[in-house]
Motif scaffolding. Sequence first.
Motif, short mmCIF file in Angstrom:
data_model
loop_
_atom_site.label_atom_id
_atom_site.label_comp_id
_atom_site.label_asym_id
_atom_site.label_seq_id
_atom_site.Cartn_x
_atom_site.Cartn_y
_atom_site.Cartn_z
N ALA A 74 34.89 44.83 37.70
CA ALA A 74 34.24 44.39 36.32
C ALA A 74 32.91 44.67 36.18
O ALA A 74 32.09 44.85 37.07
CB ALA A 74 34.29 42.68 36.42
N PHE A 76 29.87 45.56 32.65
CA PHE A 76 29.66 45.58 31.21
C PHE A 76 29.00 47.12 30.77
O PHE A 76 28.96 47.30 29.44
CB PHE A 76 28.65 44.45 30.89
N VAL A 98 37.82 46.47 34.21
CA VAL A 98 37.53 45.56 33.01
C VAL A 98 36.21 45.50 32.79
O VAL A 98 35.44 45.36 33.38
CB VAL A 98 37.90 43.90 33.68
N CYS A 100 33.31 43.89 30.95
CA CYS A 100 33.06 42.43 30.57
C CYS A 100 31.66 42.27 31.25
O CYS A 100 31.31 42.79 31.85
CB CYS A 100 33.98 41.31 31.18
N ASP A 101 30.96 41.12 30.79
CA ASP A 101 29.81 40.42 31.32
C ASP A 101 30.38 39.57 32.47
O ASP A 101 30.95 38.73 31.95
CB ASP A 101 29.04 39.71 30.02
N THR A 102 29.64 39.56 33.56
CA THR A 102 29.96 39.21 34.59
C THR A 102 29.71 37.47 34.41
O THR A 102 30.28 36.70 35.04
CB THR A 102 29.32 39.61 35.95
N HIS A 104 30.68 35.86 31.74
CA HIS A 104 31.56 35.42 31.07
C HIS A 104 33.04 36.21 31.53
O HIS A 104 33.41 37.17 30.60
CB HIS A 104 31.37 35.54 29.51
N LEU A 105 33.42 35.77 32.48
CA LEU A 105 34.66 36.47 33.09
C LEU A 105 36.04 36.18 32.33
O LEU A 105 36.28 35.14 32.03
CB LEU A 105 35.09 36.32 34.49
N PRO A 106 36.79 37.36 31.84
CA PRO A 106 38.11 37.08 31.32
C PRO A 106 39.22 36.78 31.86
O PRO A 106 40.24 37.39 31.81
CB PRO A 106 38.07 38.44 30.31
#
Length: 222
Positions: A74, A76, A98, A100-102, A104-106
Amino acid sequence: MKRWRRLYYDIFSSFYDRIIALHSRDRSLSLRKYLLDKSGIAEGQRLLDLCTGTGAVAIAAGRMLNGRGMVVGADFSTGMLKRAKNKALQNSIKVDFVLCDTAHLPFVSGQFHVVTCSHAMYELDPATRSGTLSEARRVLVPGGRFLMMEHMEPRTPFIRFLYRLRLASMGSAENKDFARDERPFLAHFFQDVKLELVPGGKSKIVSGRKPHDANDSRLTHS
Ligand SMILES: C[S@@+](CC[C@H](N)C(=O)[O-])C[C@H]1O[C@@H](n2cnc3c(N)ncnc32)[C@H](O)[C@@H]1O
């Protein structure tokens, strides 16, 4: 603010691997393999590598699990992830990357056996770091392990000066305290927190475990 950081990493991604190679030759890869050995990850398990950058840890983990299990990296930065994906493809290694901002994990809660983060925790601002640790704990299975690896403070005065400058440029004074001893911070999120030196003494691994009886609603980052 995060937009600028992301832009910085997108630009940095063009020469990140070359700088690491110059700086540490194959030591950087063996360090990342050492981190994985310490994680206890086994075939059939799932590993998440936070702030994966160009995927050094995630790709080494993918190679280790050899398709028997799951590895997710992960990050960003689209620039970093583009390079990570290319490297995994070139080496025919199965890793899911993936964006994403770590903080706010999806991912749904409780699905990874191991969460790693190498050479990135110091670069997060304090709020993002707390969010990231909270999210790491949330996505771990009960009893799952979190491991972060960082450099020890360099002994050579000039290199130490550069190291401190880098810490200061990335966040508040809290970064300095965190770098000096990460254990009190990690203890807010994990149990059995310990610090060990990597052979050679230039890097350290700080790790902890998600309690088996974790009540995660308490720590979920908003
Ligand atoms: C110094 S690199 C480390 C890369 C890699 N872990 C390694 O060991 O080579 C730091 C990475 O953290 C990522 N990063 C920083 N803040 C982040 C955030 N809030 N969410 C996701 N990734 C982040 C950057 O994009 C960059 O790829």
